[in-house]
Design a protein around this motif. Structure first.
Motif, PDB file in Angstrom:
ATOM      1  N   ASP A 356       0.807  -1.326  -0.060  1.00 58.49           N
ATOM      2  CA  ASP A 356       0.001   0.046   0.095  1.00 58.49           C
ATOM      3  C   ASP A 356       0.874   1.348   0.023  1.00 58.49           C
ATOM      4  O   ASP A 356       0.575   2.278  -0.761  1.00 58.49           O
ATOM      5  N   GLU A 357       1.792   1.327   0.949  1.00 66.00           N
ATOM      6  CA  GLU A 357       2.838   2.507   1.003  1.00 66.00           C
ATOM      7  C   GLU A 357       3.283   2.631  -0.546  1.00 66.00           C
ATOM      8  O   GLU A 357       3.430   3.798  -0.913  1.00 66.00           O
ATOM      9  N   ASP A 358       3.952   1.609  -1.146  1.00 64.69           N
ATOM     10  CA  ASP A 358       4.340   1.807  -2.390  1.00 64.69           C
ATOM     11  C   ASP A 358       3.503   2.261  -3.399  1.00 64.69           C
ATOM     12  O   ASP A 358       3.992   3.077  -4.464  1.00 64.69           O
ATOM     13  N   ALA A 359       2.266   1.838  -3.324  1.00 64.55           N
ATOM     14  CA  ALA A 359       1.174   2.104  -4.289  1.00 64.55           C
ATOM     15  C   ALA A 359       0.703   3.563  -4.283  1.00 64.55           C
ATOM     16  O   ALA A 359       0.619   4.383  -5.260  1.00 64.55           O
ATOM     17  N   CYS A 360       0.839   4.080  -3.017  1.00 64.59           N
ATOM     18  CA  CYS A 360       0.224   5.497  -2.789  1.00 64.59           C
ATOM     19  C   CYS A 360       1.331   6.580  -3.593  1.00 64.59           C
ATOM     20  O   CYS A 360       1.221   7.671  -3.516  1.00 64.59           O
ATOM     21  N   ARG A 361       2.698   5.981  -3.833  1.00 68.39           N
ATOM     22  CA  ARG A 361       3.417   6.898  -4.374  1.00 68.39           C
ATOM     23  C   ARG A 361       3.121   7.328  -5.586  1.00 68.39           C
ATOM     24  O   ARG A 361       3.666   8.451  -6.175  1.00 68.39           O
ATOM     25  N   ALA A 362       2.201   6.527  -6.455  1.00 71.89           N
ATOM     26  CA  ALA A 362       1.851   6.881  -7.798  1.00 71.89           C
ATOM     27  C   ALA A 362       0.751   8.022  -7.638  1.00 71.89           C
ATOM     28  O   ALA A 362       0.428   8.527  -8.790  1.00 71.89           O
ATOM     29  N   VAL A 363       0.143   8.258  -6.527  1.00 68.30           N
ATOM     30  CA  VAL A 363      -0.837   9.352  -6.595  1.00 68.30           C
ATOM     31  C   VAL A 363      -0.213  10.419  -5.590  1.00 68.30           C
ATOM     32  O   VAL A 363      -1.105  11.235  -4.946  1.00 68.30           O
ATOM     33  N   GLN A 372       8.159   5.379  -9.175  1.00 67.12           N
ATOM     34  CA  GLN A 372       7.789   5.691  -7.820  1.00 67.12           C
ATOM     35  C   GLN A 372       6.978   4.586  -7.091  1.00 67.12           C
ATOM     36  O   GLN A 372       7.074   4.376  -6.089  1.00 67.12           O
ATOM     37  N   HIS A 373       6.888   3.556  -7.871  1.00 67.67           N
ATOM     38  CA  HIS A 373       6.188   2.303  -7.488  1.00 67.67           C
ATOM     39  C   HIS A 373       6.300   1.109  -8.264  1.00 67.67           C
ATOM     40  O   HIS A 373       6.771   1.638  -9.372  1.00 67.67           O
ATOM     41  N   HIS A 374       6.447  -0.057  -7.844  1.00 68.47           N
ATOM     42  CA  HIS A 374       7.276  -0.872  -8.574  1.00 68.47           C
ATOM     43  C   HIS A 374       6.791  -2.360  -8.148  1.00 68.47           C
ATOM     44  O   HIS A 374       7.079  -2.567  -6.804  1.00 68.47           O
ATOM     45  N   THR A 375       5.968  -3.112  -8.982  1.00 63.94           N
ATOM     46  CA  THR A 375       5.561  -4.375  -8.566  1.00 63.94           C
ATOM     47  C   THR A 375       6.946  -5.444  -8.915  1.00 63.94           C
ATOM     48  O   THR A 375       7.727  -5.188  -9.609  1.00 63.94           O
ATOM     49  N   ALA A 376       6.924  -6.723  -8.205  1.00 66.14           N
ATOM     50  CA  ALA A 376       7.573  -7.498  -8.352  1.00 66.14           C
ATOM     51  C   ALA A 376       7.408  -8.276  -9.976  1.00 66.14           C
ATOM     52  O   ALA A 376       6.518  -7.807 -10.413  1.00 66.14           O
ATOM     53  N   LEU A 377       8.380  -9.125 -10.386  1.00 61.91           N
ATOM     54  CA  LEU A 377       8.216  -9.775 -11.588  1.00 61.91           C
ATOM     55  C   LEU A 377       7.210 -10.775 -11.403  1.00 61.91           C
ATOM     56  O   LEU A 377       7.587 -11.871 -10.598  1.00 61.91           O
ATOM     57  N   GLU A 378       6.002 -10.655 -11.891  1.00 60.86           N
ATOM     58  CA  GLU A 378       4.816 -11.635 -11.815  1.00 60.86           C
ATOM     59  C   GLU A 378       3.946 -11.578 -12.921  1.00 60.86           C
ATOM     60  O   GLU A 378       4.105 -10.666 -13.957  1.00 60.86           O
ATOM     61  N   ASP A 379       3.069 -12.437 -12.871  1.00 61.73           N
ATOM     62  CA  ASP A 379       1.930 -12.678 -14.133  1.00 61.73           C
ATOM     63  C   ASP A 379       0.962 -11.440 -13.646  1.00 61.73           C
ATOM     64  O   ASP A 379       0.332 -11.457 -12.497  1.00 61.73           O
TER      65      ASP A 379
END
Length: 495
Positions: A356-363, A372-379
């Motif tokens: 959540d903390e990472d996702a909020c950086r995009a707004v 400013q946010h970055h998911t892991a390598l995934e499907d």
């Protein structure tokens, strides 16, 4: 030859007072070369709040100088307001202070004595008046069209009403007043050749209102209105004869179509009394009747000056102001921003802290040019924001990272939901061209009708991929309770 005595020069200057413009007297009766083509001469009292708009507007339609006579008790506020117009290499404004309230014609005669030689064409205009030239928006076309055969062109007033304002708006005149009387009215202002406005005759006939009519000076004059019709005798038996002339041959409407003086006389309910408070001395003596009007008379005046809607001046002004967008670095949305600072989450994170903390950086509202946010390598990684309430979503901007691998956002899907269970796809981008962000080239989606939703989700389709952006901005407006009630009512009526 002995040096020229200052006392002798002063004596000679005084001897020419009331007879000839000063520079012409200094030049042995020969008029010097004019510096300007079209100028305005204005008397201003209590106009500090609107003067910049008035100056900018008239500069935009071709006037190249203004002689501004401040009639305030203290000139400081007006001077400060026009200071930017006087700090150029060739200032747009010449500023004078005349401390005797209401002596408007004396200010005009000061101009004729000291400055008339500096221009080819002049107009005496109040700061609540705007020269409106539908179609051309260019005073130079008026003088070019009529100047060969005429010494002066008369432009009729058309009164604009208060447009329902109880008090004056603080953000200018042109954008706030769009209601006017149905056509031209009798009083006029005049675009005149400098030589047609005699300083001597004005001094000798101080009762003549030279800002409205020049025939009263008695000199030969060739003058027409904006239809090319002669104005000789127009002010005889005024205003009865003028009204008869205007009411014939649809002339009131035709004059407004050709060009007129938009007169913003009473700009709010309080303006009737404001006229009195401003002062009724000197040539302002006629202003007293505004404050004396009864409630019924004020209502009748409003009805007369708010007869028809006319947005021409507002549209023209907004077209000028709209040019500000031409220099914009980051695209400007057409709706309010809904997503800044809202709760967000995503499928995973490579950064420190929670998802959540990472996702909020995009707004966050801060553009960095990097992820400013970055998911892991995934499907099928995803990111989601909660707008906090049901909204009409009209516009989405996605800002890509600019530090490399921009192609990772070549494909993505954007979905909208009311409840996070049922989703509707509004964007399905597959292998699109690379786009930027902080550089001014983000991905932009717009929908004028808008899409209802509270949650917005972005997904990168594929196996073993990342999702990262600089910022994601969502624009629109909240869904109102009035709209909800209207929909419920419609459903009940349908049943």
């Amino acid at each position: 030859m002995p040096p020229f005595s200052p006392k002798k020069k002063q004596s000679q200057d005084l001897a020419s007072f009331g007879k000839i413009p000063l520079a012409v007297a200094h030049n042995k009766g020969i008029w010097p070369q004019a510096r300007y083509q079209h100028v305005l001469v204005a008397c201003a009292r209590w106009e500090s709040d609107s003067i910049a708009e008035w100056l900018s507007y008239h500069r935009s339609i071709g006037f190249d100088h203004v002689y501004l006579y401040c009639n305030d008790d203290d000139p400081s506020a007006l001077y400060e307001a026009v200071l930017p117009f006087m700090m150029e290499g060739q200032p747009f404004v010449t500023f004078h202070h005349y401390r005797y309230t209401g002596e408007q014609l004396q200010m005009y005669r000061h101009f004729l004595r000291h400055h008339v030689h500096e221009t080819k064409w002049l107009m005496f205009l109040d700061v609540d008046e705007y020269v409106c030239l539908p179609g051309s928006n260019d005073i130079r076309q008026v003088s070019a069209r009529f100047g060969g055969d005429h010494d002066a062109i008369y432009l009729n007033w058309c009164g604009y009403g208060h447009s329902g304002h109880a008090t004056r708006p603080t953000d200018g005149v042109l954008r706030n007043y769009t209601m006017r009387e149905s056509g031209a009215s009798p009083f006029t202002k005049i675009l005149a050749k400098a030589g047609a406005v005699s300083y001597r005759l004005s001094y000798e006939n101080q009762h003549v209102a030279i800002h409205h009519d020049l025939f009263g000076l008695g000199a030969p004059l060739r003058a027409c209105n904006m239809l090319g019709e002669s104005m000789e005798g127009y002010y005889e038996n005024f205003p009865e004869k003028a009204w008869s002339f205007l009411n014939a041959e649809n002339r009131r409407a035709r004059l407004v179509e050709a060009g007129y003086i938009a007169h913003f006389n009473i700009r709010s309910e309080e303006d009737f009394d404001r006229r009195n408070r401003r002062g009724c001395l000197g040539d302002f003596g006629a202003q007293k009747h505004w404050g004396d009007k009864t409630a019924e008379e004020r209502a009748a005046y409003h009805a007369h000056t708010n007869e028809v809607s006319d947005s021409y001046l507002k549209d023209y002004w907004e077209s000028l102001i709209g040019k500000a967008r031409a220099g914009i670095i980051i695209p400007l949305a057409d709706w309010p921003l809904l997503s800044r600072g809202k709760r967000a989450t995503q499928s995973s994170t490579l950064h420190e802290g929670s998802r959540d903390e990472d996702a909020c950086r995009a707004v966050s509202g801060r553009l960095m040019g990097r992820p400013q946010h970055h998911t892991a390598l995934e499907d099928n990684p995803w990111w989601m924001v909660d707008l906090g309430e049901l909204c009409h979503i009209h516009e989405i901007m996605i800002f890509n990272r600019l530090d490399g691998v921009l192609e990772r956002l070549s494909s993505f899907r954007v979905e909208v939901s009311h409840d996070r269970f049922f989703w509707s796809t509004i964007i399905d981008r597959q292998g699109g061209p690379v786009f930027g962000g902080l550089d001014g080239t983000p991905f932009i989606w717009r929908d004028e009708a808008g899409v209802l939703g509270r949650f917005v989700r972005v997904t990168i389709p594929g196996t073993g991929v990342y999702l990262q952006t600089d910022q994601i901005e969502i624009f629109g407006r909240p869904f109102s309770i009035e709209e909800f009630e209207a929909q419920i009512k419609a459903l009940r009526e349908a049943v």
